[in-house]
Enzyme design. Structure first.
Site, short mmCIF file in Angstrom:
data_model
loop_
_atom_site.label_atom_id
_atom_site.label_comp_id
_atom_site.label_asym_id
_atom_site.label_seq_id
_atom_site.Cartn_x
_atom_site.Cartn_y
_atom_site.Cartn_z
N LYS A 52 25.52 -33.16 7.51
CA LYS A 52 25.04 -34.55 7.62
C LYS A 52 24.89 -35.16 6.22
O LYS A 52 25.29 -36.29 5.98
CB LYS A 52 23.71 -34.60 8.38
CG LYS A 52 23.88 -34.27 9.87
CD LYS A 52 22.57 -34.10 10.61
CE LYS A 52 22.82 -33.67 12.06
NZ LYS A 52 21.63 -33.33 12.82
N GLN A 96 15.34 -32.31 12.08
CA GLN A 96 16.28 -31.39 12.70
C GLN A 96 15.55 -30.51 13.72
O GLN A 96 14.51 -29.92 13.42
CB GLN A 96 16.97 -30.53 11.63
CG GLN A 96 18.05 -29.61 12.14
CD GLN A 96 19.28 -30.35 12.71
OE1 GLN A 96 19.58 -31.47 12.34
NE2 GLN A 96 19.97 -29.72 13.64
N ASP A 119 18.01 -40.86 15.25
CA ASP A 119 18.40 -39.92 16.31
C ASP A 119 18.21 -40.54 17.69
O ASP A 119 18.73 -40.02 18.68
CB ASP A 119 17.51 -38.66 16.24
CG ASP A 119 18.23 -37.48 15.61
OD1 ASP A 119 19.47 -37.43 15.69
OD2 ASP A 119 17.54 -36.60 15.07
N1 GUN Z 1 19.53 -30.27 16.95
C1 GUN Z 1 20.63 -30.21 17.72
N2 GUN Z 1 21.18 -31.43 17.84
C2 GUN Z 1 20.42 -32.28 17.12
C3 GUN Z 1 20.50 -33.67 16.84
O1 GUN Z 1 21.38 -34.41 17.29
N3 GUN Z 1 19.51 -34.17 16.04
C4 GUN Z 1 18.52 -33.40 15.55
N4 GUN Z 1 17.60 -33.97 14.80
N5 GUN Z 1 18.42 -32.10 15.79
C5 GUN Z 1 19.38 -31.55 16.56
#
Ligand code: GUN
Length: 292
Positions: A52, A96, A119
């Site tokens: 990311k 995350q 998110d």
């Molecule tokens: N863990 C697995 N997928 C995601 C996501 O799309 N965002 C976040 N913050 N954590 C994750």
């Protein structure tokens, strides 16, 4: 069988975002800034978060990685969140998931400023999404919608089966696909661990989105000819023949299912890159909203 190339599509989206960032720069505007917060980084989570951050660099965003120790208390984490909420330099951030067991995930997600919640996990944004109001859409379902749209796969009136009811993927996916929107208007069935006649249902589907986190769950005998398959899963499976000791497997048994599918996403290189591209899109939106 046509492979739905998430990597290429995500790169196209990133190029579009990079052009917008260049314009912002030329006009002397603020550069979008995404932060990612990670607690007790394990190998897989750190890989995702690093991709990311790398994607931010590629499109010209600013990025910050907040890497916190696993023994952090819930209170300390909530303090970190408060700092990010107050930081005027940061347009959007993600926490995350999963978080360590001693931390209440719901409490943490509730503490995120909904205007910075790129998110789309905060109840305010989930509510807005459900009511078809403008908001941040959760990145994975948003990426799948975008992939279906860009490959011109008809969803209107089609029978779509979503496998898995997670808050991050399955549930929002089922909501978005049923809405009056592009890549919507589908007749959606959400199946899960308590579904008794799963195979009977998947066999009738025109499109199947599998988001279970169970390696190679969907097999060729469970789908009909001409089906479109979206594989969200990405699991590390032990493989001694590999140098790193594992291979990445999707939720779909690719070999058997791809023989019947009209379209299918590969793992890796399908949904994963799309998720990152849509997170960037949400960050750009957060930055633009701030300027209004
Ligand atoms: N863990 C697995 N997928 C995601 C996501 O799309 N965002 C976040 N913050 N954590 C994750």
């Amino acid at each position: 069988m046509i492979l739905l190339d998430g990597k290429k599509t995500a790169n196209n989206i990133k190029d579009e975002i990079a052009i917008e960032v260049k314009k912002i720069k030329e006009n002397g505007g603020r550069i979008p800034h995404l932060a990612a917060l990670i607690v007790g980084a394990d190998g897989a989570s750190l890989t995702y978060v690093n991709s990311k951050v790398k994607a931010c660099q590629r499109v010209g965003f600013n990025s910050t990685l907040v890497d916190l120790p696993i023994d952090l208390t819930e209170e300390q984490l909530l303090n970190e969140i408060e700092l990010l909420n107050k930081d005027t330099e940061i347009d959007g951030y993600i926490v995350q998931l999963p978080l360590p067991k001693h931390i209440d995930e719901q409490k943490v997600l509730m503490a995120v400023d909904p205007l910075k919640d790129v998110d789309g996990f905060h109840p305010t944004n989930v509510g807005k999404m459900t009511l078809e109001l403008p908001t941040f859409l959760p990145a994975t379902p948003y990426g799948i919608i975008e992939l279906l749209e860009r490959y011109k796969i008809e969803t209107s009136g089609k029978s779509v089966v979503v496998v898995g009811r997670s808050h991050i993927v399955g549930r929002p996916m089922s909501i978005l696909l049923s809405q009056k929107r592009k890549a919507g208007n589908a007749t959606v069935t959400l199946v899960h661990s308590r579904t008794t006649n799963l195979k009977e249902i998947t066999l009738k589907a025109d499109i199947i989105v599998v988001a279970l986190g169970s390696a190679e769950f969907l097999t060729g005998d469970m789908v009909q000819e001409g089906v479109t398959i979206i594989d969200v899963g990405i699991t590390r499976v032990k493989d001694d023949s590999r140098k790193n000791g594992y291979r990445l497997a999707g939720d779909v048994h690719f070999e058997s299912v791809s023989k019947k599918a009209a379209y299918i996403t590969p793992v890796p290189g399908g949904v994963g890159p799309m998720t990152i591209a849509m997170l960037l899109k949400n960050t750009l939106l957060a930055c633009k909203m701030k300027g209004l």
